[in-house]
Enzyme design. Structure first.
Site, short mmCIF file in Angstrom:
data_model
loop_
_atom_site.label_atom_id
_atom_site.label_comp_id
_atom_site.label_asym_id
_atom_site.label_seq_id
_atom_site.Cartn_x
_atom_site.Cartn_y
_atom_site.Cartn_z
CD GLU A 58 25.44 -30.80 -51.04
OE1 GLU A 58 24.62 -30.92 -50.14
OE2 GLU A 58 25.14 -30.48 -52.21
NE ARG A 288 22.91 -32.87 -63.94
CZ ARG A 288 23.34 -32.51 -62.74
NH1 ARG A 288 23.52 -31.24 -62.46
NH2 ARG A 288 23.58 -33.40 -61.81
CE LYS A 298 26.18 -35.80 -54.86
NZ LYS A 298 26.84 -34.86 -53.97
P1 ATP Z 1 23.28 -33.28 -55.39
O1 ATP Z 1 22.60 -32.12 -56.03
O2 ATP Z 1 22.51 -34.57 -55.35
O3 ATP Z 1 24.00 -32.95 -54.14
P2 ATP Z 1 25.35 -32.92 -57.32
O4 ATP Z 1 25.38 -33.84 -58.46
O5 ATP Z 1 25.04 -31.51 -57.49
O6 ATP Z 1 24.43 -33.67 -56.36
P3 ATP Z 1 27.83 -32.10 -56.10
O7 ATP Z 1 28.64 -32.87 -55.16
O8 ATP Z 1 27.27 -30.81 -55.64
O9 ATP Z 1 26.69 -33.07 -56.54
O10 ATP Z 1 28.61 -31.90 -57.47
C1 ATP Z 1 29.94 -31.47 -57.54
C2 ATP Z 1 30.21 -30.94 -58.91
O11 ATP Z 1 29.95 -31.93 -59.89
C3 ATP Z 1 29.34 -29.76 -59.25
O12 ATP Z 1 30.15 -28.75 -59.82
C4 ATP Z 1 28.36 -30.29 -60.24
O13 ATP Z 1 27.97 -29.30 -61.14
C5 ATP Z 1 29.13 -31.42 -60.90
N1 ATP Z 1 28.22 -32.45 -61.40
C6 ATP Z 1 27.33 -33.15 -60.69
N2 ATP Z 1 26.61 -33.97 -61.48
C7 ATP Z 1 27.07 -33.79 -62.73
C8 ATP Z 1 26.74 -34.35 -64.02
N3 ATP Z 1 25.78 -35.26 -64.16
N4 ATP Z 1 27.44 -33.93 -65.10
C9 ATP Z 1 28.41 -33.02 -64.96
N5 ATP Z 1 28.77 -32.46 -63.80
C10 ATP Z 1 28.11 -32.83 -62.69
MG MG Z 2 25.04 -30.04 -55.61
#
Ligand code: ATP
Ligand code: MG
Length: 574
Positions: A58, A288, A298
């Site tokens: 995102e 994760r 974030k």
């Molecule tokens: P937010 O929920 O704050 O927007 P997010 O961490 O979900 O943040 P995204 O940009 O939606 O951010 O994440 C992109 C991809 O990275 C998704 O597939 C998510 O599952 C993965 N991802 C995010 N954080 C982690 C983590 N800590 N460990 C592994 N994968 C992650």
């Molecule tokens: Mg997200």
């Protein structure tokens, strides 16, 4: 049992397929699932006929080390099985995206060592197709416009043990829903007054099946589609559908989406029926990444940037990829760390020392050795011929064959590390003290004869004599002494600012409530580095300061001022 079945499927595949036979090479359960699907012919029957994954960030912040885990999986698995990974910006929520983030995300993925080729997409590219699909679902009696507020809908949801209440709008005619749905998008209704809901089952034990919201009204211009849309799809109705449209075979995500999977599959099946295909993407979830002493949210990271607590998204203390890069981490070290922790189905807290070890191992092999003194005290060699300068030879990197040597000037006035001298030595202190000998690395053995102090009693000069017969590398100079110290020649050394970094949070299990470590950044203004560094002072260059740790040149370096970041100390902290 399950394993057995998998193996059988696999063997059957091996027996029946002549071309493209794959060897079993999975190193985690996700890859096992992929091999299972290859064996079952599902991959061959998919739109692009190859393992096709996607990384869906995102664009509302910078990528962090957690994302690196997802990137290594998404791009890594595709590469391993000869497939492809798309980059897809999940920009379904119009109010939060920023092109600054889009550019930074692309840069960071490339830096980590992965590439999406010409397959960079935005979820907003599919708004029209999603819309058409939603209309078709209304026509088929699978969706309806609800005129209740989100609060009322939430109240009617029920609990996992109690069925929910059906909306009074649930059974309205399709034409009525279609008309309202189109008007929702024209801006005729206010935000929060209407939604499009899937008509599934208000008594389902899976709460996500209780007529989930598919579309809601948002009257905020979208950074790519402007004001064309005023009704936007929810994650559950956008993500899987985008996967479908891109021909994704494996939609790999983190565990919190496990409970969404049945809904993902439900929508995928409907889409396949509408499109007249048997292909559907498969969602697989892994744990994760969580790190000790680190907060990854974030929103929290953005808050630290906006309130000036840190130097920016790329502050060397941040868990962002650009922060780690500025800190001196290499892409290889991050990939190695991800391999070390692996992928499982259980959430865990990973020790940040594993990440530090990974960069230590990589830099040990690759960083040039130099000498730098970060808390200097002067040392004078009283029997050194006045004005004499002599060169000493230093290995650039004993771990790397052919990395050569460089010359380092030695003179009668040096700097050594203040903590390497004790006037009255503690027990087991084998460094410099009065009347004792130590070796100055790559140079001579010296003996301390006395000290000079200022009015406050602080040592300002350590007086020594040197043994002219003891120069390192010279015949007969292998006399053993207990300690070896690093040093620089005072007259030749380059002054530098050195920023010492420590964890941002004291708490091992840090949360946004945790207290920040007041010593997360310690700035040393007057460090001295051997002159060799002058010709190698490009931003990002990495060095081992002998006996101290790994350091890299920071982007704040100017022609007048050299700035170093400490990536990691030489030894693991306790
Ligand atoms: P937010 O929920 O704050 O927007 P997010 O961490 O979900 O943040 P995204 O940009 O939606 O951010 O994440 C992109 C991809 O990275 C998704 O597939 C998510 O599952 C993965 N991802 C995010 N954080 C982690 C983590 N800590 N460990 C592994 N994968 C992650
Ligand atoms: Mg997200």
């Amino acid at each position: 049992m399950a394993n057995n079945k998998k193996t059988k499927n696999f063997i059957r595949y091996m027996e029946t397929s002549e071309a493209n036979a794959i060897e079993k090479k999975s190193s985690n359960f996700v890859e096992e699932f992929i091999e299972e699907d290859i064996a079952a012919g599902k991959v061959a029957a998919s739109p692009t006929k190859m393992v096709h994954t996607r990384f869906p960030p995102e664009p509302n912040g910078y990528l962090h080390i957690g994302h690196a885990k997802a990137i290594c999986m998404d791009f890594g698995a595709a590469a391993k099985y000869g497939g492809q990974c798309n980059l897809r910006f999940d920009d379904t929520n119009p109010s939060r995206e920023d092109t600054e983030y889009v550019d930074a995300i692309k840069e960071d993925i490339h830096w980590l060592g992965f590439d999406w080729g010409d397959r960079m997409y935005y979820a907003s590219d599919y708004f029209q197709q999603l819309w058409d699909l939603a209309e078709e679902m209304i026509r088929r009696g699978l969706a309806y416009v609800d005129e209740q507020s989100a609060e009322v809908i939430a109240e009617q949801k029920g609990t996992p043990t109690q069925p929910g209440v059906e909306s009074p709008f649930r059974n309205r005619p399709a034409e009525e829903s279609l008309d309202l749905f189109r008007r929702m998008n024209k801006g005729e209704f206010e935000e929060g007054t209407m939604t499009l809901r899937a008509k599934i089952d208000m008594a389902s034990p899976n709460m996500h099946f209780r007529d989930p919201i598919m579309y809601r009204i948002i009257k905020y211009p979208h950074h790519r589609t402007g004001t064309k849309w005023q009704a936007y799809p929810m994650y559950d109705f956008a993500h899987g559908q985008s996967d479908f449209l891109e021909g994704i075979t494996h939609s790999i995500c983190t565990l919190e989406f496990e409970v969404h999977r049945p809904l993902y599959e439900y929508f995928a099946k409907i889409f396949a029926e509408i499109k007249g295909t048997t292909y559907t993407p498969r969602q697989i979830e892994f744990n994760r990444l969580n790190l000790t002493h680190t907060v990854m949210s974030k929103r929290y990271l953005r808050n630290m940037v906006e309130t000036g607590v840190v130097r920016g998204w790329d502050d060397p203390r941040m868990p962002t990829l650009c922060g780690l890069r500025r800190r001196g981490y290499t892409p290889q070290s991050i990939r190695d760390f991800i391999t070390t922790i692996g992928y499982t189905k259980y959430d865990a807290l990973n020790d940040i020392r594993l990440l530090e070890n990974a960069v230590r191992n990589d830099l040990n092999k690759n960083a040039t050795r130099i000498m730098g003194v970060i808390d200097p005290v002067k040392l004078t060699i009283t029997n050194w011929p006045a004005g004499k300068v002599e060169m000493c030879e230093m290995d650039n990197n004993p771990e790397q064959e052919g990395s050569g040597v460089h010359q380092m000037p030695f003179s009668g006035e040096l700097y050594i590390e203040r903590e390497d001298f004790q006037e009255v030595a503690e027990k087991k202190f084998f460094r410099l003290t009065i009347d004792k000998e130590v070796r100055l690395k790559s140079a001579y053995i010296i003996k301390c004869t006395g000290v000079e102090k200022d009015a406050e009693g602080k040592i300002t000069n350590i007086l020594c004599t040197y043994d002219p017969e003891s120069k390192s590398g010279m015949p007969g100079a292998d006399r053993k002494v207990k300690g070896t110290l690093h040093w620089v020649s005072a007259q030749h050394a380059v002054k530098a600012e050195v920023r010492l970094y420590n964890a941002l949070f004291m708490d091992e299990e840090a949360t946004t409530e945790s207290e920040r470590n007041p010593e997360s950044e310690v700035v040393v203004e007057n460090a001295y580095i051997e002159p060799f560094v002058k010709e190698h002072a490009e931003v990002g260059n990495k060095f081992q300061f002998q006996r101290l740790g790994y350091f890299c040149i920071d982007k704040d370096t100017t022609t007048d001022k050299l700035v170093f970041n400490r990536t990691v100390s030489l030894k693991e902290s306790k």
